[in-house]
Design a protein around this motif. Structure first.
Motif, PDB file in Angstrom:
ATOM      1  N   THR A   1       3.783  -7.413 -14.131  1.00 19.83           N
ATOM      2  CA  THR A   1       4.336  -7.508 -12.785  1.00 19.83           C
ATOM      3  C   THR A   1       5.045  -6.224 -12.381  1.00 19.83           C
ATOM      4  O   THR A   1       4.901  -5.752 -11.243  1.00 19.83           O
ATOM      5  CB  THR A   1       5.319  -8.691 -12.700  1.00 19.83           C
ATOM      6  OG1 THR A   1       4.639  -9.905 -13.023  1.00 19.83           O
ATOM      7  CG2 THR A   1       5.901  -8.812 -11.304  1.00 19.83           C
TER       8      THR A   1
ATOM      9  N   ALA B   1       3.769  -3.790  -9.431  1.00 19.27           N
ATOM     10  CA  ALA B   1       4.646  -3.621  -8.270  1.00 19.27           C
ATOM     11  C   ALA B   1       4.899  -2.143  -7.983  1.00 19.27           C
ATOM     12  O   ALA B   1       4.797  -1.692  -6.834  1.00 19.27           O
ATOM     13  CB  ALA B   1       5.959  -4.352  -8.503  1.00 19.27           C
TER      14      ALA B   1
ATOM     15  N   THR C   1       1.589  -0.441  -6.754  1.00 22.11           N
ATOM     16  CA  THR C   1       1.180  -0.903  -5.426  1.00 22.11           C
ATOM     17  C   THR C   1       2.108  -0.374  -4.344  1.00 22.11           C
ATOM     18  O   THR C   1       1.653   0.073  -3.277  1.00 22.11           O
ATOM     19  CB  THR C   1       1.146  -2.433  -5.383  1.00 22.11           C
ATOM     20  OG1 THR C   1       0.274  -2.918  -6.406  1.00 22.11           O
ATOM     21  CG2 THR C   1       0.663  -2.928  -4.037  1.00 22.11           C
TER      22      THR C   1
ATOM     23  N   HIS D   1      -5.452  -5.879  -9.449  1.00 24.33           N
ATOM     24  CA  HIS D   1      -4.126  -6.235  -8.936  1.00 24.33           C
ATOM     25  C   HIS D   1      -3.651  -5.275  -7.849  1.00 24.33           C
ATOM     26  O   HIS D   1      -2.808  -5.645  -7.028  1.00 24.33           O
ATOM     27  CB  HIS D   1      -3.094  -6.227 -10.074  1.00 24.33           C
ATOM     28  CG  HIS D   1      -3.201  -7.388 -10.999  1.00 24.33           C
ATOM     29  ND1 HIS D   1      -2.829  -8.663 -10.653  1.00 24.33           N
ATOM     30  CD2 HIS D   1      -3.651  -7.462 -12.279  1.00 24.33           C
ATOM     31  CE1 HIS D   1      -3.027  -9.485 -11.672  1.00 24.33           C
ATOM     32  NE2 HIS D   1      -3.525  -8.779 -12.672  1.00 24.33           N
TER      33      HIS D   1
ATOM     34  N   MET E   1      -4.439  -4.880  -2.600  1.00 23.44           N
ATOM     35  CA  MET E   1      -3.130  -4.995  -1.959  1.00 23.44           C
ATOM     36  C   MET E   1      -2.764  -3.752  -1.150  1.00 23.44           C
ATOM     37  O   MET E   1      -1.741  -3.740  -0.470  1.00 23.44           O
ATOM     38  CB  MET E   1      -2.052  -5.225  -3.028  1.00 23.44           C
ATOM     39  CG  MET E   1      -2.344  -6.376  -3.975  1.00 23.44           C
ATOM     40  SD  MET E   1      -2.092  -7.982  -3.214  1.00 23.44           S
ATOM     41  CE  MET E   1      -0.320  -8.027  -3.160  1.00 23.44           C
TER      42      MET E   1
ATOM     43  N   SER F   1       6.138  -4.804   0.781  1.00 24.04           N
ATOM     44  CA  SER F   1       5.220  -4.632  -0.341  1.00 24.04           C
ATOM     45  C   SER F   1       5.762  -5.304  -1.598  1.00 24.04           C
ATOM     46  O   SER F   1       5.019  -5.967  -2.330  1.00 24.04           O
ATOM     47  CB  SER F   1       4.979  -3.142  -0.606  1.00 24.04           C
ATOM     48  OG  SER F   1       4.447  -2.506   0.517  1.00 24.04           O
TER      49      SER F   1
ATOM     50  N   VAL G   1       3.951  -8.379  -3.655  1.00 27.36           N
ATOM     51  CA  VAL G   1       3.456  -8.187  -5.014  1.00 27.36           C
ATOM     52  C   VAL G   1       4.205  -9.063  -6.005  1.00 27.36           C
ATOM     53  O   VAL G   1       3.610  -9.666  -6.907  1.00 27.36           O
ATOM     54  CB  VAL G   1       3.570  -6.699  -5.414  1.00 27.36           C
ATOM     55  CG1 VAL G   1       3.166  -6.499  -6.869  1.00 27.36           C
ATOM     56  CG2 VAL G   1       2.698  -5.855  -4.510  1.00 27.36           C
TER      57      VAL G   1
ATOM     58  N   HIS H   1       3.029 -12.686  -5.747  1.00 31.88           N
ATOM     59  CA  HIS H   1       1.594 -12.888  -5.543  1.00 31.88           C
ATOM     60  C   HIS H   1       0.963 -13.530  -6.772  1.00 31.88           C
ATOM     61  O   HIS H   1       1.165 -13.071  -7.904  1.00 31.88           O
ATOM     62  CB  HIS H   1       0.922 -11.557  -5.247  1.00 31.88           C
ATOM     63  CG  HIS H   1      -0.482 -11.682  -4.748  1.00 31.88           C
ATOM     64  ND1 HIS H   1      -0.798 -12.186  -3.507  1.00 31.88           N
ATOM     65  CD2 HIS H   1      -1.669 -11.389  -5.335  1.00 31.88           C
ATOM     66  CE1 HIS H   1      -2.100 -12.173  -3.330  1.00 31.88           C
ATOM     67  NE2 HIS H   1      -2.665 -11.707  -4.426  1.00 31.88           N
TER      68      HIS H   1
END
Length: 308
Positions: free
Chosen positions: A105, A109, A112, A173, A177, A232, A236, A239
Motif C-alpha cells: 500500500t 501510494a 501513484t 496498481h 490510477m 490521490s 489509493v 482502493h
C-alpha cells in the motif's frame, strides 16, 4: 475635503493597505466582539460534524463487552489495544504477513501520487499555455470523463489491462490510477490564472518547457497540488478493486483489500466487531492526517479554481 483627508490619515495602516474599509472591518485580523455571533452559529456545527470522528476513535479502543452494549455508548470506560492486537495476529496467520500488505500500500501510494501530480502538471501546462490543434477537444473529453462512475468502465478497463499484459503485475496498481480527470481540471484552472506574459518572458530568456513547468508553474499552483495529493492519497489508500479484479497473487495485494476481506470473514464472530473497528480506524487515520496538513491548500483551490 480636508476633513476627509485627515480622517483617512487617522485610519490605521493595516486598514489602509486593505482593499476597502468595509472588508477590513468585516474581517479583522484579531478577535473582535462582532465575531461572537459567528462563533455561536459555527461552534455547534463543528462539534456536531466532529462527533463521528471522535466516535471512530473511541469505538476502536472499546473492549468487546462495550461494543455489544445497546444502546451503543459513545465513549469507552476501559480503553484497550486488544482489537489492534487481534487484527494483526489474525493477519500474521495468513499466507502473507500484514507487513507485506502495508508495504504494498505504501509504495503504491507514493508511486501513484508522484506520477499523478507529474502528469497533471505537465498536461495542465500544455492544455493551458500551448497552442495546438485539438486542445479544446482534449480538455472537453477530460471534462466528459468526470461524469462516468468507476463501475461503469470496469469491463473496458479490464480488457485494456488484459491486452497490455498487466494482469497480476505490480504496475497494475499504478497505471490505471494515473488518469485523474478532476486533478487535471483543477491544475489547469490554476495554470490559466498565471499570466501568459510570465511564460513568454521565460521563453525569451531561453527557458525550456521543462524548466518553465518545474521552476515557474509548479510553485505557483501549490494549492491545487495539495488538493490533488489528498484526492490521490484517499483514492489509493482505500482502493480495493485492483486487488480484487486484476491481481491473483496474495503478495501483490494491498492492506485495504486485506482488511476488508478480514473483516468480512470475521463478522460472523463476536470478535469481528472489534476487528472491524480497529481496521476502520487504521484506514481513517492516514487520510485524516494528510487532510489536516494540506487543508489550507484545499481551501485555496476551492476559492480560486473557477476564477479566471
Amino acid at each position: 475635503m480636508a476633513q476627509a483627508t485627515i480622517k483617512l490619515n487617522e485610519v490605521p495602516a493595516k486598514i489602509r493597505r486593505s482593499r476597502s474599509f468595509r472588508n477590513a472591518l468585516i474581517n479583522p485580523e484579531k478577535f473582535h466582539t462582532s465575531q461572537i455571533k459567528f462563533y455561536i452559529i459555527l461552534a455547534p456545527l463543528v462539534i456536531f460534524m466532529g462527533l463521528p470522528i471522535v466516535f471512530i476513535f473511541f469505538n476502536a479502543f472499546k473492549p468487546l463487552d462495550e461494543l455489544l452494549l445497546f444502546p451503543p455508548r459513545f465513549t469507552t470506560q476501559r480503553p484497550t489495544f486488544d482489537n489492534f492486537i487481534l487484527l494483526f495476529r489474525i493477519a500474521d496467520r495468513g499466507s502473507q504477513p500484514a507487513s507485506i500488505y502495508l508495504f504494498n500500500t505504501i509504495w503504491v501510494a507514493i508511486s501513484t501520487i508522484l506520477s499523478t501530480i507529474t502528469i497533471s502538471v505537465c498536461a495542465g501546462y500544455v492544455l493551458s499555455k500551448r497552442e495546438f490543434r485539438g486542445r479544446e477537444l482534449l480538455f472537453k473529453i477530460n471534462q466528459i470523463s468526470m461524469m462516468f462512475v468507476p463501475i461503469a468502465v470496469v469491463i473496458p478497463r479490464y480488457l485494456v489491462i488484459a491486452n497490455l499484459g498487466l494482469l497480476d503485475t505490480p504496475l497494475v496498481h499504478i497505471l490505471p490510477m494515473l488518469a485523474m480527470p478532476v486533478g487535471l481540471f483543477l491544475v489547469k484552472q490554476f495554470i490559466d490564472q498565471i499570466p501568459d506574459a510570465l511564460v513568454e518572458a521565460a521563453r525569451i530568456d531561453g527557458a525550456s518547457d521543462y524548466y518553465i513547468v518545474w521552476k515557474i508553474i509548479t510553485p505557483l499552483v501549490k494549492p491545487a497540488l495539495s488538493t490533488l495529493f489528498i484526492l490521490s492519497f484517499q483514492l489509493v489508500w482505500t482502493h480495493t478493486d485492483t486487488s480484487a479484479m486484476f491481481v491473483e497473487r496474495e503478495a501483490l495485494r494491498t492492506f485495504a483489500f486485506f482488511a476488508g476481506n478480514l473483516v468480512e470473514r470475521s463478522l460472523g464472530s463476536l470478535a469481528g466487531m472489534g476487528i472491524a473497528a480497529a481496521a476502520g480506524l487504521f484506514m481513517f487515520i492516514p487520510n485524516f492526517i494528510v487532510f489536516i496538513i494540506l487543508q489550507s491548500g484545499v481551501m485555496n483551490t476551492m476559492a480560486h479554481s473557477g476564477i479566471k
